[in-house]
Design a protein around this motif. Structure first.
Motif, PDB file in Angstrom:
ATOM      1  N   LEU A 575      -9.320   2.225   8.095  1.00  0.00           N
ATOM      2  CA  LEU A 575      -8.515   1.397   8.979  1.00  0.00           C
ATOM      3  C   LEU A 575      -9.038  -0.035   8.871  1.00  0.00           C
ATOM      4  O   LEU A 575     -10.177  -0.313   9.274  1.00  0.00           O
ATOM      5  CB  LEU A 575      -8.595   1.889  10.419  1.00  0.00           C
ATOM      6  CG  LEU A 575      -7.824   3.169  10.742  1.00  0.00           C
ATOM      7  CD1 LEU A 575      -8.009   3.551  12.195  1.00  0.00           C
ATOM      8  CD2 LEU A 575      -6.345   3.025  10.421  1.00  0.00           C
ATOM      9  N   PRO A 576      -8.236  -0.943   8.314  1.00  0.00           N
ATOM     10  CA  PRO A 576      -8.726  -2.304   8.079  1.00  0.00           C
ATOM     11  C   PRO A 576      -8.944  -3.063   9.373  1.00  0.00           C
ATOM     12  O   PRO A 576      -8.333  -2.786  10.406  1.00  0.00           O
ATOM     13  CB  PRO A 576      -7.611  -2.940   7.243  1.00  0.00           C
ATOM     14  CG  PRO A 576      -6.401  -2.123   7.538  1.00  0.00           C
ATOM     15  CD  PRO A 576      -6.875  -0.740   7.831  1.00  0.00           C
ATOM     16  N   ALA A 581      -8.081  -9.118   5.473  1.00  0.00           N
ATOM     17  CA  ALA A 581      -8.775  -8.161   4.614  1.00  0.00           C
ATOM     18  C   ALA A 581      -7.790  -7.362   3.775  1.00  0.00           C
ATOM     19  O   ALA A 581      -8.042  -7.065   2.600  1.00  0.00           O
ATOM     20  CB  ALA A 581      -9.634  -7.230   5.465  1.00  0.00           C
ATOM     21  N   VAL A 582      -6.650  -6.999   4.362  1.00  0.00           N
ATOM     22  CA  VAL A 582      -5.616  -6.274   3.621  1.00  0.00           C
ATOM     23  C   VAL A 582      -5.084  -7.131   2.482  1.00  0.00           C
ATOM     24  O   VAL A 582      -4.962  -6.682   1.334  1.00  0.00           O
ATOM     25  CB  VAL A 582      -4.471  -5.849   4.559  1.00  0.00           C
ATOM     26  CG1 VAL A 582      -3.290  -5.314   3.769  1.00  0.00           C
ATOM     27  CG2 VAL A 582      -4.962  -4.810   5.556  1.00  0.00           C
ATOM     28  N   GLU A 583      -4.752  -8.357   2.777  1.00  0.00           N
ATOM     29  CA  GLU A 583      -4.170  -9.240   1.770  1.00  0.00           C
ATOM     30  C   GLU A 583      -5.147  -9.553   0.649  1.00  0.00           C
ATOM     31  O   GLU A 583      -4.732  -9.806  -0.489  1.00  0.00           O
ATOM     32  CB  GLU A 583      -3.699 -10.527   2.450  1.00  0.00           C
ATOM     33  CG  GLU A 583      -2.488 -10.297   3.353  1.00  0.00           C
ATOM     34  CD  GLU A 583      -2.286 -11.399   4.372  1.00  0.00           C
ATOM     35  OE1 GLU A 583      -3.102 -12.355   4.393  1.00  0.00           O
ATOM     36  OE2 GLU A 583      -1.316 -11.311   5.161  1.00  0.00           O
ATOM     37  N   ALA A 584      -6.447  -9.518   0.927  1.00  0.00           N
ATOM     38  CA  ALA A 584      -7.455  -9.791  -0.096  1.00  0.00           C
ATOM     39  C   ALA A 584      -7.809  -8.569  -0.926  1.00  0.00           C
ATOM     40  O   ALA A 584      -8.463  -8.681  -1.965  1.00  0.00           O
ATOM     41  CB  ALA A 584      -8.719 -10.342   0.566  1.00  0.00           C
ATOM     42  N   SER A 585      -7.369  -7.388  -0.490  1.00  0.00           N
ATOM     43  CA  SER A 585      -7.741  -6.161  -1.203  1.00  0.00           C
ATOM     44  C   SER A 585      -6.881  -5.968  -2.433  1.00  0.00           C
ATOM     45  O   SER A 585      -5.793  -6.526  -2.565  1.00  0.00           O
ATOM     46  CB  SER A 585      -7.623  -4.951  -0.275  1.00  0.00           C
ATOM     47  OG  SER A 585      -6.271  -4.705   0.050  1.00  0.00           O
ATOM     48  N   PRO A 596     -14.129  -2.502   6.969  1.00  0.00           N
ATOM     49  CA  PRO A 596     -13.083  -1.824   7.763  1.00  0.00           C
ATOM     50  C   PRO A 596     -13.548  -1.566   9.191  1.00  0.00           C
ATOM     51  O   PRO A 596     -14.738  -1.379   9.460  1.00  0.00           O
ATOM     52  CB  PRO A 596     -12.863  -0.515   7.001  1.00  0.00           C
ATOM     53  CG  PRO A 596     -14.117  -0.291   6.226  1.00  0.00           C
ATOM     54  CD  PRO A 596     -14.621  -1.664   5.867  1.00  0.00           C
ATOM     55  N   LEU A 597     -12.582  -1.571  10.087  1.00  0.00           N
ATOM     56  CA  LEU A 597     -12.881  -1.291  11.492  1.00  0.00           C
ATOM     57  C   LEU A 597     -13.407   0.130  11.636  1.00  0.00           C
ATOM     58  O   LEU A 597     -14.387   0.378  12.356  1.00  0.00           O
ATOM     59  CB  LEU A 597     -11.627  -1.498  12.333  1.00  0.00           C
ATOM     60  CG  LEU A 597     -11.757  -1.288  13.834  1.00  0.00           C
ATOM     61  CD1 LEU A 597     -12.698  -2.329  14.442  1.00  0.00           C
ATOM     62  CD2 LEU A 597     -10.379  -1.370  14.498  1.00  0.00           C
ATOM     63  N   PHE A 598     -12.746   1.085  10.955  1.00  0.00           N
ATOM     64  CA  PHE A 598     -13.203   2.471  10.896  1.00  0.00           C
ATOM     65  C   PHE A 598     -13.016   2.949   9.459  1.00  0.00           C
ATOM     66  O   PHE A 598     -11.962   2.713   8.850  1.00  0.00           O
ATOM     67  CB  PHE A 598     -12.402   3.365  11.844  1.00  0.00           C
ATOM     68  CG  PHE A 598     -12.548   2.997  13.294  1.00  0.00           C
ATOM     69  CD1 PHE A 598     -13.707   3.311  13.984  1.00  0.00           C
ATOM     70  CD2 PHE A 598     -11.530   2.328  13.951  1.00  0.00           C
ATOM     71  CE1 PHE A 598     -13.840   2.951  15.322  1.00  0.00           C
ATOM     72  CE2 PHE A 598     -11.652   1.979  15.281  1.00  0.00           C
ATOM     73  CZ  PHE A 598     -12.820   2.287  15.978  1.00  0.00           C
TER      74      PHE A 598
END
Length: 606
Positions: A575-576, A581-585, A596-598
């Protein structure tokens, strides 16, 4: 056998003398050749199309998908493969409709039986382009939920129950499992995957195939069409290739081979059919055209490298423009948009395709054979595969189902109980804060909530909640609030697009503010239906406990919240922490969002 006289097949149409391929004593290879030799080009072409068919009167047009009636498709076009759209109140209703359809097929010159398929039909999805809500069938968590439980035996048990319910009503091909890796957090199709991990997906996907197909493939089996080869997860910007803006699959991390791993497990398990994805690979060694047109992938990779000799069926709507729910939907001919429909079909056949999903343009294929652009010999290669599947499923020996038995078996009490137990087990507890105890003892976590507590609920039927506590009308009156949310998505322009939840994973400000407002008044449990990995950090900051579900009824959630059932769920993906962070992955790389948060595998025991 059927229980009413009008279900019997016309005797004259079923004699082995008139139709020698019905002789069960012959090897299936001989039976295939006997029938193949009797078929016209038009009859062969009909087998190569597999479109949707709604559960309506056989003479009614399919207006939602701009298709003619079942009668025209079966009698005039020779089509005998259909994806059942929609449902009915009971198993008997579906079984009776299926028998009527088989009688219609039996009335044709060769009496080739229908093969009826379906998208997933045991879960909570309301997306008619990807799954059907359970209706009379037992209801289970989405595939992500099966992955959250991580139990191969449970997955095989689920698939075996689904196999029994499918065959009872005449469904003989599962347009699943979906063994794509959910490596792009924004992608709309994650709900039906086993998550982000290739090894887990391979193990559970193989168990799923074993459960549907049985110990040996035959009259009691449901053929699995594993998808979406060679892996549909690495979508540029997470957009879905049902639509032109999502046509590109990209591999900036160089992980094309990793996405093949779950398919290798599926081949080992004996999957019978494969569906290539819509997307077109960009920046790889493979042709930059959609996978359904991609000879380097279908013939070079699937047929030659893996030795797969089963049926290859395209995803829906590669050849023809269509209209769905009144909205135009261009053909998903990515990379070959400039070709005519006839040229697209020839390209797909040359790539190694056997069957065209979501299409009914049999005249185009007949024309290609008549002009010599597709040889009869090449057509026969695909028709043999398709006939072999029908014979091995036992459809030529007895295509009908017992309507009384269907009524008793579909949604049987023990099947429903197993599904409900899986819903509870899959629920994943992410946080569980302590709170001060009024009696002065040590602090205790918010979960489990004591039975009989005063409950303020949103997204839960008050009558259901009343079985667990006293339902109150405001947070100020409650001991605990329980709020059910859905993972967010961006609204798009058309009805069909909005069935595919895509775009930002952030909750809107008004929803975050509302959770905060409630949580400031009373300890609050927030439960999120996680069809995608939502950004939960603002909710975690406010809520006393956060859970995610993967398709679960209110009672299943409340059983876990009150401690009547134990939660066993573990995250099937990271879970991002943020959209940044999503856009950079990298879309093709698992576990690639920073901090990630979790993390994958997280889940608290409650």
């Amino acid at each position: 056998m059927p229980t009413t006289t009008d279900q019997s097949n016309p005797p004259a149409a079923r004699t082995e003398h008139a139709r020698p391929w019905l002789d069960r004593s012959l090897p299936i290879s001989d039976r295939v050749e006997l029938l193949l030799n009797e078929m016209t080009v038009a009859e062969k072409a009909g087998l190569c199309f597999h479109t949707v068919l709604p559960l309506v009167d056989l003479d009614a047009d399919n207006s939602a998908f701009s298709l003619p009636s079942a009668r025209e498709l079966v009698v005039d076009r020779g089509m005998t493969h259909f994806n059942l759209l929609g449902g009915a109140p009971t198993g008997r209703d579906i079984a009776a409709w299926h028998n009527r359809l088989q009688r219609l097929a039996a009335s044709t010159r060769l009496g080739i039986p229908v093969t009826l398929s379906t998208d997933p039909r045991h879960s909570f999805s309301d997306n008619p382009g990807a799954a059907i809500m359970a209706g009379p069938f037992s209801q289970w968590p989405e595939t992500l939920g099966l992955a959250a439980i991580r139990d191969e035996q449970l997955v095989e048990r689920f698939a075996d129950i689904a196999r029994q319910e499918y065959t009872a009503v005449g469904l003989r091909v599962a347009l699943h499992p979906q063994v794509d890796l959910a490596t792009e957090p924004r992608w709309a199709r994650q709900n039906a995957t086993f998550g982000e991990d290739a090894e887990l997906t391979g193990r559970l996907g193989a168990a799923y195939i074993r459960g549907f197909q049985g110990e040996s493939f035959g009259a009691g089996s449901v053929a699995t069409m594993t998808k979406h080869f060679p892996g549909g997860g690495p979508q540029k910007d997470g957009e879905d290739p049902h639509f032109a803006y999502g046509r590109e699959q990209v591999y900036p991390g160089g992980e094309f081979e990793l996405h093949l791993k779950p398919f290798e497990a599926a081949f080992e398990a004996g999957t019978r059919q494969v569906m290539p994805y819509y997307g077109m690979p960009v920046g790889t060694e493979y042709e930059e055209v959609g996978f359904g047109f991609n000879r380097s992938v279908i013939t070079g990779l699937l047929r030659e490298r893996y030795g797969f000799d089963g049926v290859v069926c395209t995803d829906w709507g590669l050849i023809s423009d269509a209209e769905i729910f009144g909205d135009p939907l261009p053909a998903k001919a990515w990379g070959v948009e400039h070709l005519t429909a006839s040229e697209r079909m020839r390209t797909a056949i040359e790539a190694g395709v056997d069957q065209f999903g979501g299409e009914a343009c049999t005249d185009i294929l007949v024309g290609l054979v008549e002009t010599g652009e597709v040889s009869v010999e090449r057509l026969d290669v695909s028709v043999r595969r398709l006939l072999r599947e029908k014979f091995e499923l036992g459809l030529f020996d007895d295509p009908y189902v017992d309507e009384d038995a269907a009524d008793e078996l579909v949604g049987r009490a023990d099947f429903r109980a197993a599904g409900e137990a899986a819903q509870r087990a899959a629920i994943t507890v992410l946080t569980n804060r302590t709170r001060d105890r009024a009696d002065g003892d040590a602090d205790a976590p918010i979960l489990p909530v004591p039975r009989g507590a005063r409950l303020y609920v949103e997204g839960i039927d008050a009558d259901v909640a009343a079985g667990y506590g006293e339902v109150v009308s405001s947070p100020a009156e409650a001991d605990v609030a329980i709020l059910r949310l859905r993972a967010p998505f961006e609204e798009r322009a058309t009805v069909f697009e909005n069935f595919f939840h895509a775009g930002s994973l952030e909750f809107p400000a008004y929803e975050i503010d509302h959770v905060r407002e409630v949580a400031e008044q009373v300890p609050t449990v927030v439960d999120v239906y996680a069809d995608r990995p939502a950004i939960l950090e603002p909710l975690v900051a406010s809520a006393a406990a956060v859970t995610v579900n993967w398709g679960a009824g209110a009672a299943a959630l409340l059983d876990v919240v009150t401690g009547a059932s134990r939660s066993e769920g573990r995250l099937p993906f990271d879970l991002p922490r943020s959209m940044a962070a999503v856009e950079a992955s990298r879309p093709d790389v698992p576990f690639d969002t920073a901090d990630p948060l979790f993390a994958f595998g997280h889940g608290l025991a409650v």
